[in-house]
Motif scaffolding. Structure first.
Motif, PDB file in Angstrom:
ATOM      1  N   TYR A  35      13.729  64.190   8.313  1.00 59.52           N
ATOM      2  CA  TYR A  35      14.855  64.419   9.550  1.00 59.52           C
ATOM      3  C   TYR A  35      16.179  63.989   8.286  1.00 59.52           C
ATOM      4  O   TYR A  35      15.899  63.300   7.490  1.00 59.52           O
ATOM      5  CB  TYR A  35      14.996  63.276  10.299  1.00 59.52           C
ATOM      6  CG  TYR A  35      13.991  63.263  11.600  1.00 59.52           C
ATOM      7  CD1 TYR A  35      12.713  62.721  11.575  1.00 59.52           C
ATOM      8  CD2 TYR A  35      14.375  63.919  12.606  1.00 59.52           C
ATOM      9  CE1 TYR A  35      11.953  62.856  12.326  1.00 59.52           C
ATOM     10  CE2 TYR A  35      13.414  64.121  13.580  1.00 59.52           C
ATOM     11  CZ  TYR A  35      12.155  63.673  13.513  1.00 59.52           C
ATOM     12  OH  TYR A  35      11.167  63.677  14.718  1.00 59.52           O
ATOM     13  N   GLN A  37      20.294  62.558   8.470  1.00 51.81           N
ATOM     14  CA  GLN A  37      21.042  61.772   9.576  1.00 51.81           C
ATOM     15  C   GLN A  37      22.477  62.059   8.824  1.00 51.81           C
ATOM     16  O   GLN A  37      22.725  61.570   7.806  1.00 51.81           O
ATOM     17  CB  GLN A  37      20.696  60.523   9.620  1.00 51.81           C
ATOM     18  CG  GLN A  37      21.860  59.586  10.341  1.00 51.81           C
ATOM     19  CD  GLN A  37      21.560  58.114  10.421  1.00 51.81           C
ATOM     20  OE1 GLN A  37      21.531  57.540   9.206  1.00 51.81           O
ATOM     21  NE2 GLN A  37      21.402  57.365  11.494  1.00 51.81           N
ATOM     22  N   LYS A  41      25.668  60.121  12.442  1.00 50.15           N
ATOM     23  CA  LYS A  41      24.560  59.375  12.824  1.00 50.15           C
ATOM     24  C   LYS A  41      23.887  60.240  13.719  1.00 50.15           C
ATOM     25  O   LYS A  41      22.665  59.966  14.103  1.00 50.15           O
ATOM     26  CB  LYS A  41      24.707  58.162  13.846  1.00 50.15           C
ATOM     27  CG  LYS A  41      25.893  57.150  13.043  1.00 50.15           C
ATOM     28  CD  LYS A  41      25.102  56.752  11.615  1.00 50.15           C
ATOM     29  CE  LYS A  41      26.205  55.722  11.319  1.00 50.15           C
ATOM     30  NZ  LYS A  41      26.204  55.470   9.794  1.00 50.15           N
ATOM     31  N   PHE A  42      23.846  61.619  13.941  1.00 54.64           N
ATOM     32  CA  PHE A  42      22.959  62.637  14.548  1.00 54.64           C
ATOM     33  C   PHE A  42      21.817  62.661  13.695  1.00 54.64           C
ATOM     34  O   PHE A  42      21.758  62.854  12.330  1.00 54.64           O
ATOM     35  CB  PHE A  42      23.667  63.937  14.687  1.00 54.64           C
ATOM     36  CG  PHE A  42      24.867  63.910  15.742  1.00 54.64           C
ATOM     37  CD1 PHE A  42      26.028  64.032  15.239  1.00 54.64           C
ATOM     38  CD2 PHE A  42      24.293  63.595  16.841  1.00 54.64           C
ATOM     39  CE1 PHE A  42      26.879  64.063  16.375  1.00 54.64           C
ATOM     40  CE2 PHE A  42      25.484  63.628  17.984  1.00 54.64           C
ATOM     41  CZ  PHE A  42      26.709  63.833  17.688  1.00 54.64           C
ATOM     42  N   LEU A  43      20.587  62.661  14.037  1.00 55.35           N
ATOM     43  CA  LEU A  43      19.202  62.742  13.243  1.00 55.35           C
ATOM     44  C   LEU A  43      18.842  63.950  13.627  1.00 55.35           C
ATOM     45  O   LEU A  43      18.435  64.508  14.945  1.00 55.35           O
ATOM     46  CB  LEU A  43      18.387  61.689  13.783  1.00 55.35           C
ATOM     47  CG  LEU A  43      17.292  61.191  12.996  1.00 55.35           C
ATOM     48  CD1 LEU A  43      17.675  60.623  11.556  1.00 55.35           C
ATOM     49  CD2 LEU A  43      16.417  59.952  13.760  1.00 55.35           C
ATOM     50  N   LYS A  44      18.806  64.807  12.528  1.00 52.15           N
ATOM     51  CA  LYS A  44      18.390  66.502  12.600  1.00 52.15           C
ATOM     52  C   LYS A  44      17.238  66.534  12.141  1.00 52.15           C
ATOM     53  O   LYS A  44      16.904  66.283  11.009  1.00 52.15           O
ATOM     54  CB  LYS A  44      19.257  67.335  12.222  1.00 52.15           C
ATOM     55  CG  LYS A  44      20.762  67.210  12.793  1.00 52.15           C
ATOM     56  CD  LYS A  44      21.683  67.898  12.222  1.00 52.15           C
ATOM     57  CE  LYS A  44      22.950  67.970  12.524  1.00 52.15           C
ATOM     58  NZ  LYS A  44      24.164  68.525  11.858  1.00 52.15           N
ATOM     59  N   PHE A  90      15.305  60.742   6.454  1.00 55.64           N
ATOM     60  CA  PHE A  90      14.239  59.861   7.067  1.00 55.64           C
ATOM     61  C   PHE A  90      12.936  60.749   7.088  1.00 55.64           C
ATOM     62  O   PHE A  90      12.903  61.856   7.470  1.00 55.64           O
ATOM     63  CB  PHE A  90      14.553  59.371   8.326  1.00 55.64           C
ATOM     64  CG  PHE A  90      15.546  58.476   8.509  1.00 55.64           C
ATOM     65  CD1 PHE A  90      17.061  58.688   8.774  1.00 55.64           C
ATOM     66  CD2 PHE A  90      15.404  57.107   8.334  1.00 55.64           C
ATOM     67  CE1 PHE A  90      17.895  57.738   8.968  1.00 55.64           C
ATOM     68  CE2 PHE A  90      16.141  56.266   8.385  1.00 55.64           C
ATOM     69  CZ  PHE A  90      17.428  56.320   8.611  1.00 55.64           C
TER      70      PHE A  90
ATOM     71  N   TYR B  36      18.372  57.083  20.303  1.00 51.17           N
ATOM     72  CA  TYR B  36      18.145  58.493  20.209  1.00 51.17           C
ATOM     73  C   TYR B  36      17.340  58.856  21.407  1.00 51.17           C
ATOM     74  O   TYR B  36      16.537  58.101  21.990  1.00 51.17           O
ATOM     75  CB  TYR B  36      17.698  58.769  19.035  1.00 51.17           C
ATOM     76  CG  TYR B  36      18.509  58.843  17.574  1.00 51.17           C
ATOM     77  CD1 TYR B  36      18.484  57.386  17.046  1.00 51.17           C
ATOM     78  CD2 TYR B  36      18.930  59.754  17.447  1.00 51.17           C
ATOM     79  CE1 TYR B  36      19.492  57.447  15.779  1.00 51.17           C
ATOM     80  CE2 TYR B  36      20.026  59.673  16.131  1.00 51.17           C
ATOM     81  CZ  TYR B  36      20.221  58.328  15.635  1.00 51.17           C
ATOM     82  OH  TYR B  36      20.913  58.530  14.379  1.00 51.17           O
ATOM     83  N   PRO B  44      15.574  64.062  17.373  1.00 51.06           N
ATOM     84  CA  PRO B  44      16.181  63.270  18.120  1.00 51.06           C
ATOM     85  C   PRO B  44      17.702  63.437  18.069  1.00 51.06           C
ATOM     86  O   PRO B  44      18.258  63.787  17.043  1.00 51.06           O
ATOM     87  CB  PRO B  44      15.978  61.771  17.497  1.00 51.06           C
ATOM     88  CG  PRO B  44      14.649  62.298  16.611  1.00 51.06           C
ATOM     89  CD  PRO B  44      14.920  63.530  16.223  1.00 51.06           C
TER      90      PRO B  44
END
Lengths: 113, 112
Positions: A35, A37, A41-44, A90, B36, B44
């Motif tokens: 992932y 971030q 703080k968007f976790l893609k 991540f 999330y 998420p």
């Protein structure tokens, strides 16, 4: 015992360089994820591997290449680094691709100068 | 060692009722927390955050409560809707720019 580990924790490098981030899980899980971030703080999700096979590949520049030598490892190689690659990355794992519980690594903060 | 724990892997709630998702942490230095939401086969998405200077943050149907002394936070969704059915992760860090530690997620099912 660390369940999902990532190395390094911090990575500072110059534009144009090639770098790798390593991820290992000792949980015996079949599925692993990467992932990104971003600053908001968007976790893609970037990639997902199940038993060393790619199952999710979101729209990610082909400068990013995941490599899974075995199902306990999913490494992320990034070629020709750009400023916009600066983020926290991540790694995560889950027992299989159907199980929703995911264990996250602590993250790797990549800073491209 | 999990520094952030979500001890309920799953939760089922009737539509229109309140959903309460819980999260516990062990590190007293954590002072920034995120929730999330994750749908299957998607990454998420950020839902709501709270810093340790507050004990409550509200955004529409979503409210996060922080109990620092108990090292506990919870996400309340009211009223719950079927579209809220997803996996919810909580995460914590020692400051806004530092690394985050994630819980393992709670799968919420809202029954119509």
């Amino acid at each position: 015992d660390t369940a999902v580990s990532q190395t390094p924790k911090y990575l500072v490098t110059q534009m144009g360089n090639d770098k790798s981030i390593k991820c290992e899980q000792n949980l015996g899980h079949d599925t692993m994820y990467w992932y990104k971030q971003d600053s908001k703080k968007f976790l893609k999700i970037m990639f997902s591997y199940n038993n060393k096979e790619l199952i999710i590949n979101e729209t990610v520049p082909n400068r990013f290449s995941p490599k899974s030598p075995d199902k306990a490892h999913l490494n992320l190689h990034i070629n020709s680094l750009e400023l916009g690659d600066s983020a926290v990355y991540f790694c995560a794992s889950s027992r299989n691709q159907m199980i929703s519980t995911q264990y996250f690594g602590p993250g790797t903060r990549l800073t491209v100068l | 060692d999990q520094q952030v724990k979500q001890n309920s892997p799953s939760l089922s709630v009737q539509e229109g009722r309140i959903s309460i998702l819980n999260c516990d942490y062990t590190n007293s230095m954590f002072d920034y927390f995120l929730w999330y939401k994750k749908y299957p086969a998607e990454g998420p998405t950020f839902l709501i955050s709270i810093s340790s200077i507050k004990d409550k943050n509200e955004d529409g149907r979503f409210t996060v409560f922080l109990n620092k002394s108990a090292k506990h936070l919870s996400l309340h969704i009211v009223p719950s809707q079927p579209g809220d059915s997803a996996v919810y992760f909580c995460a914590a860090s020692e400051d806004t720019g530092n690394q985050f530690y994630f819980g393992t997620g709670t799968s919420l099912t809202v029954i119509p």
